[in-house]
Motif scaffolding. Sequence first.
Motif, PDB file in Angstrom:
ATOM      1  N   THR A 559       0.837  -1.197   0.000  1.00  0.00           N
ATOM      2  CA  THR A 559       0.000   0.000   0.000  1.00  0.00           C
ATOM      3  C   THR A 559       0.873   1.247   0.000  1.00  0.00           C
ATOM      4  O   THR A 559       1.972   1.261   0.544  1.00  0.00           O
ATOM      5  N   CYS A 560       0.359   2.304  -0.616  1.00  0.00           N
ATOM      6  CA  CYS A 560       1.076   3.578  -0.575  1.00  0.00           C
ATOM      7  C   CYS A 560       0.709   4.307   0.714  1.00  0.00           C
ATOM      8  O   CYS A 560      -0.248   3.958   1.403  1.00  0.00           O
ATOM      9  N   GLY A 561       1.473   5.338   1.030  1.00  0.00           N
ATOM     10  CA  GLY A 561       1.145   6.150   2.185  1.00  0.00           C
ATOM     11  C   GLY A 561      -0.089   6.995   1.918  1.00  0.00           C
ATOM     12  O   GLY A 561      -0.481   7.205   0.769  1.00  0.00           O
ATOM     13  N   LYS A 562      -0.710   7.477   2.982  1.00  0.00           N
ATOM     14  CA  LYS A 562      -1.857   8.375   2.820  1.00  0.00           C
ATOM     15  C   LYS A 562      -1.353   9.754   2.427  1.00  0.00           C
ATOM     16  O   LYS A 562      -0.253  10.163   2.791  1.00  0.00           O
ATOM     17  N   MET A 563      -2.190  10.504   1.677  1.00  0.00           N
ATOM     18  CA  MET A 563      -1.835  11.858   1.299  1.00  0.00           C
ATOM     19  C   MET A 563      -2.160  12.774   2.480  1.00  0.00           C
ATOM     20  O   MET A 563      -3.304  13.133   2.722  1.00  0.00           O
ATOM     21  N   ASP A 564      -1.131  13.077   3.247  1.00  0.00           N
ATOM     22  CA  ASP A 564      -1.277  13.951   4.406  1.00  0.00           C
ATOM     23  C   ASP A 564       0.098  14.508   4.741  1.00  0.00           C
ATOM     24  O   ASP A 564       1.025  14.399   3.943  1.00  0.00           O
ATOM     25  N   MET A 565       0.242  15.082   5.897  1.00  0.00           N
ATOM     26  CA  MET A 565       1.534  15.647   6.288  1.00  0.00           C
ATOM     27  C   MET A 565       2.387  14.657   7.062  1.00  0.00           C
ATOM     28  O   MET A 565       3.373  15.040   7.700  1.00  0.00           O
ATOM     29  N   ASN A 566       2.044  13.390   7.012  1.00  0.00           N
ATOM     30  CA  ASN A 566       2.878  12.349   7.618  1.00  0.00           C
ATOM     31  C   ASN A 566       3.813  11.787   6.551  1.00  0.00           C
ATOM     32  O   ASN A 566       3.369  11.120   5.622  1.00  0.00           O
ATOM     33  N   PHE A 567       5.075  12.080   6.693  1.00  0.00           N
ATOM     34  CA  PHE A 567       6.082  11.655   5.722  1.00  0.00           C
ATOM     35  C   PHE A 567       7.059  10.700   6.394  1.00  0.00           C
ATOM     36  O   PHE A 567       7.371  10.846   7.577  1.00  0.00           O
ATOM     37  N   VAL A 568       7.545   9.743   5.620  1.00  0.00           N
ATOM     38  CA  VAL A 568       8.563   8.850   6.171  1.00  0.00           C
ATOM     39  C   VAL A 568       9.845   9.643   6.404  1.00  0.00           C
ATOM     40  O   VAL A 568      10.159  10.592   5.671  1.00  0.00           O
ATOM     41  N   GLY A 649      -2.549  22.929   0.631  1.00  0.00           N
ATOM     42  CA  GLY A 649      -3.068  21.850  -0.217  1.00  0.00           C
ATOM     43  C   GLY A 649      -2.862  20.482   0.382  1.00  0.00           C
ATOM     44  O   GLY A 649      -3.714  19.595   0.240  1.00  0.00           O
ATOM     45  N   MET A 650      -1.744  20.287   1.075  1.00  0.00           N
ATOM     46  CA  MET A 650      -1.437  18.971   1.649  1.00  0.00           C
ATOM     47  C   MET A 650      -2.293  18.641   2.866  1.00  0.00           C
ATOM     48  O   MET A 650      -2.536  17.466   3.153  1.00  0.00           O
ATOM     49  N   VAL A 651      -2.734  19.658   3.618  1.00  0.00           N
ATOM     50  CA  VAL A 651      -3.454  19.372   4.870  1.00  0.00           C
ATOM     51  C   VAL A 651      -4.962  19.351   4.686  1.00  0.00           C
ATOM     52  O   VAL A 651      -5.694  19.070   5.636  1.00  0.00           O
ATOM     53  N   GLU A 652      -5.451  19.616   3.491  1.00  0.00           N
ATOM     54  CA  GLU A 652      -6.890  19.526   3.255  1.00  0.00           C
ATOM     55  C   GLU A 652      -7.367  18.078   3.364  1.00  0.00           C
ATOM     56  O   GLU A 652      -6.641  17.144   3.031  1.00  0.00           O
ATOM     57  N   ARG A 653      -8.616  17.918   3.828  1.00  0.00           N
ATOM     58  CA  ARG A 653      -9.216  16.583   3.848  1.00  0.00           C
ATOM     59  C   ARG A 653      -9.435  16.106   2.411  1.00  0.00           C
ATOM     60  O   ARG A 653      -9.785  16.904   1.533  1.00  0.00           O
ATOM     61  N   PRO A 654      -9.274  14.807   2.149  1.00  0.00           N
ATOM     62  CA  PRO A 654      -9.544  14.292   0.796  1.00  0.00           C
ATOM     63  C   PRO A 654     -10.982  14.565   0.383  1.00  0.00           C
ATOM     64  O   PRO A 654     -11.908  14.499   1.191  1.00  0.00           O
ATOM     65  N   ALA A 655     -11.152  14.887  -0.881  1.00  0.00           N
ATOM     66  CA  ALA A 655     -12.480  15.162  -1.419  1.00  0.00           C
ATOM     67  C   ALA A 655     -13.067  13.879  -2.001  1.00  0.00           C
ATOM     68  O   ALA A 655     -12.500  13.283  -2.914  1.00  0.00           O
ATOM     69  N   ASP A 656     -14.192  13.435  -1.427  1.00  0.00           N
ATOM     70  CA  ASP A 656     -14.891  12.257  -1.941  1.00  0.00           C
ATOM     71  C   ASP A 656     -13.948  11.058  -2.031  1.00  0.00           C
ATOM     72  O   ASP A 656     -13.256  10.749  -1.077  1.00  0.00           O
ATOM     73  N   ASP A 657     -13.884  10.401  -3.205  1.00  0.00           N
ATOM     74  CA  ASP A 657     -13.012   9.236  -3.355  1.00  0.00           C
ATOM     75  C   ASP A 657     -11.676   9.619  -3.959  1.00  0.00           C
ATOM     76  O   ASP A 657     -10.953   8.781  -4.488  1.00  0.00           O
ATOM     77  N   GLY A 661      -7.324  16.841  -1.569  1.00  0.00           N
ATOM     78  CA  GLY A 661      -8.343  17.778  -1.142  1.00  0.00           C
ATOM     79  C   GLY A 661      -8.822  18.599  -2.322  1.00  0.00           C
ATOM     80  O   GLY A 661      -8.266  18.536  -3.423  1.00  0.00           O
ATOM     81  N   PRO A 662      -9.854  19.435  -2.135  1.00  0.00           N
ATOM     82  CA  PRO A 662     -10.475  20.131  -3.273  1.00  0.00           C
ATOM     83  C   PRO A 662      -9.550  21.085  -4.012  1.00  0.00           C
ATOM     84  O   PRO A 662      -9.648  21.210  -5.227  1.00  0.00           O
TER      85      PRO A 662
END
Length: 758
Positions: A559-568, A649-657, A661-662
Motif C-alpha cells: 500500500t502507498c502512504g496516505k496523502m497527508d503531512m505524515n512523511f517517512v 493543499g497537503m493538509v486539506e481533507r480528501p475530497a470524496d473518493d 483535497g479540493p
Amino acid sequence: MMAGAFAIVAVLWILLQTIGILGHPQAIHDERISLYFQPHGFGDSKINRPFLDSEEIEFSNLPAVSEHALNNSINYGITQSKRIARLEKNLVNAGIGLTDDTPTHSHYLYASPSEDALDLQLEADVVAKASMYLLQHFCQRFGRSNEACASFVSTFKLQGTSIGESCAAKQIVPCRANARYRSIDGSCNNLENPRWGSALTAYSRILFPSYADGIESPRRASQKPNSLPGARVISTSLTRSADQFDVSRTLAVMQWGQFIANDMAHTVVRKMVTTKEPISCCTSDGNFLAPRHIHPHCAYIPVPEKDPVYGQQQQRCMNYVRSLPVVKTDCTFGPIQQMNQVTHFLDGSTIYGADDARAEELRTFQGGKLHVDDHEGLSYLPKADHNTSVDVCDDPDNCYKAGDDRVNFEPSLAVMHTIWVREHNRIAEKLSKMNPTWSDEKLYQESRQIVIAEIQHITYEEWLSTILGKTYARVLGFVSNAENGRINYNQYEDPAVSNEAATAVLRFLYSLKRGELSITDDQRRNNGSLKLSEHFYKPRVIENEGTFDGLLRGLTSQTCGKMDMNFVADVTQSLFRTNKNGLGLDVISLDIQRGRDHGLPGYNHYRKYCGLPSATTFDDFLDQIPREIVKKLQGLYNHPHDVDLIVGGMVERPADDSILGPTFRCLLAEQFARTRWTDRYFYDSMAQPHPFTNEQLTQIRRTTLARVICDNGNHISRMQPNAFLRIQGGNEMASCTDFEAIPSVDLFAFAEKDKAYR
C-alpha cells in the motif's frame, strides 16, 4: 453531434456539482475546466490568469516608457550581472563550493541544468534586473504596489533591445505542418507558436506571481512583520514520521506519478554563470557561510538550534539554490519565470530524452530499438558514461543512462524506466517482423508513438481515476472510450505546465512514499525489502537476483502512504543521504522554500480560484482542514494569506473518493486538462496530422499498467488487472496469459496493409 456530446458533458458536470454528488459544490472552478469541453471558440474563452488584487489595475496616469528607457534598463541589467560575475570569481578563489559525496551534492545532481539551459540563465537575469529598474523608475515611486508595478512592467516587450532580438530569434523554428511524428524537444506541436511547450521554456502561471519586490525576491508575508515562518520550522511542526497507509491504493500510484511528473517537469537550479560551478549556500558541515561568501542566488533554509533532528548534529543551515530562470516565450519584461528543462507535454521524454543529442545517444539505429545492457540474459538500461550530457553520478558505472537522469534517484524509479525501454524494444521487434520493409527510423518513430500513447492512456484511464476519483475523472472527460470519440485540440492555450503544478501540486507524491520497498514473490509473500534512504543514487541493485521482479510485485501489492503531512523519515531527514549513519535533506523544507522562490501566492488565493471561500480568519479554513491542523497553522503564520500553497493543499481533507483535497484536485485537474487538449499529437486527438485509425485506437485503449508489467518483467506470471488498486474483490490476481482479465494490445492493427506509407 460531437459538439452536442461535449455540451452535454459540460452541463452534466455543472449539474453534478450543484446537487453535491461530487462533493463541495464549488470544489473546482466549473467554468475554467468546462471550457475544455467546448469544441469551438477557444480564442474568446481562454483560461484567465488572474491577479491577486480584486481591484482593476489602471496604468493610464503612469509615465510613458520609451524605447530608449527600455534599452537603458537592459544596460543596467548587464551592469548588475557583471557585478555578480566578479563576485563569483571571488567565491571560487575562496574555495566556496559543493563537497562531493554529500546530500547537497546529490541534490545538485538531481536538479543540475544542462549546458543549453545554463546558456539561457544570463539573459533571464539581465531581464530581471532591467524589469526591476523599470518598476522603480516608472511605477513604484508613483505609489503603486509591487504587484501592480510588476503587472505594468509585464506589458512591455523586449523588442528593440539587444535581448529582444535574441529572444525573437529563438522563437523562429522551421516546422512541417503535416509532420507525422512529434519532435523530441516539443517544438512545432503548436504551429502558430512553435516554441510553446518545448523544452527549456518557462512554466505558465495560474495566478500572477507574488514576489516580495514584484520581480524576483522570494515571497514574504502579506503584512508586517514581513517574514514568513522558516520552512524547516513548518516541516517539524506539521509533519510526523508515522507511516499511515492508504487501504485501497498501491505504491504504484506514487511511482507512476513520479514517472509522469518527471516526464512533464524538471526544475533545475542556477549555477555560477562565469565558471559554471555549482553554488554552495552553506558550509559542508551545515553551518552558515560568511556574508561575503553568500551568492546572490542563495535562499538557504535556517535550521533552528533546537531542531529535533539536525540540532543534535549542530547543523544550522540547509542548502537551497534558487531555480534557474528563463526569458518568457512572449519576449516581455516582468517577474522572473522558472525554466522547465524537459518538454511540457506528456510525451515519454523520460524514455527518449528532450533534445536530439540525448535521443540519438539512446538509439541503436538498428531495427528501431533503444540501447540496453544485457545482464544474465536480461535487458537493463545502459550504464551512464562520461559522454552523458550531465554527470549523473560521481561514478557513472553505478548509474544508468536514460532519457531523464533522475532515473537514478531510487531503485523503484529505475525499474519503471526499464520496463518502458523494454516495452519500446518489444514493440519495435514485433513491428519489424510484421513490416519487414520498414526502415530503422520508421520502426523507431512508430514504436515511440505507440509507447507514448500507452503512457498517456494509462495516465488518464487508470492513474487519474485513482487520484481524482472515478466520477470526477469521468465527468471531466479524462476517461476516454469509443463512446466519447476523439478529443478536440485547443491551439489557443499555451500547453506549458503550470508553476503551481510542478512546484506544489505534484509534490504530494512524496507523502505517498514508503521507507521500506517490499520485495515480494509470485505469491505476494514478502521476501525482503530495500530501505529507501540507503539506495538514493544506487539504482543498479535492481539487477540483483529476484530484486527487479520483487520490486515490481511490491509496487503493485504494497500500500502507498496516505496523502497527508505524515512523511517517512527517509524524505524528511534522509533525502539524498550518502552514508548509512549520516543525515540527508528534508523534502518538505525544500518544497516550501521552492514555492516561495518561485513567487507562488499563498494557499488562500488558490482556494478562491478553485471556488472555495477566501479565508479572512484561520477558522475559515475549518471547512476543509481539521481543527488541530488549523490551530498549528495559526501558531505558525501571521495571516491566512501567508499559508504556503503546498502546506494548505497537503493538509486539506480528501475530497470524496479522491486522494487529494479540493484545491489540489482542482489544480491537478486543470493541469491535465490543458496537457491533453493543447497537445496536437495526443493519442486520441482529432488534430494529429496522421491520427491512429479506429482499429489502432481501439487497441491502444486496451493498454493497462498491469499488461506492461506482465510483458516486461523478468519472470512475472500473475498480476491484478488494475495495478494501482490492491488485490481485492473485483481486482483479483489473474494469469498474465489471461488476455480477457488483462487485455493485450494487438499490434497487428499497426501492420502495413498495403504498400502505401501509412
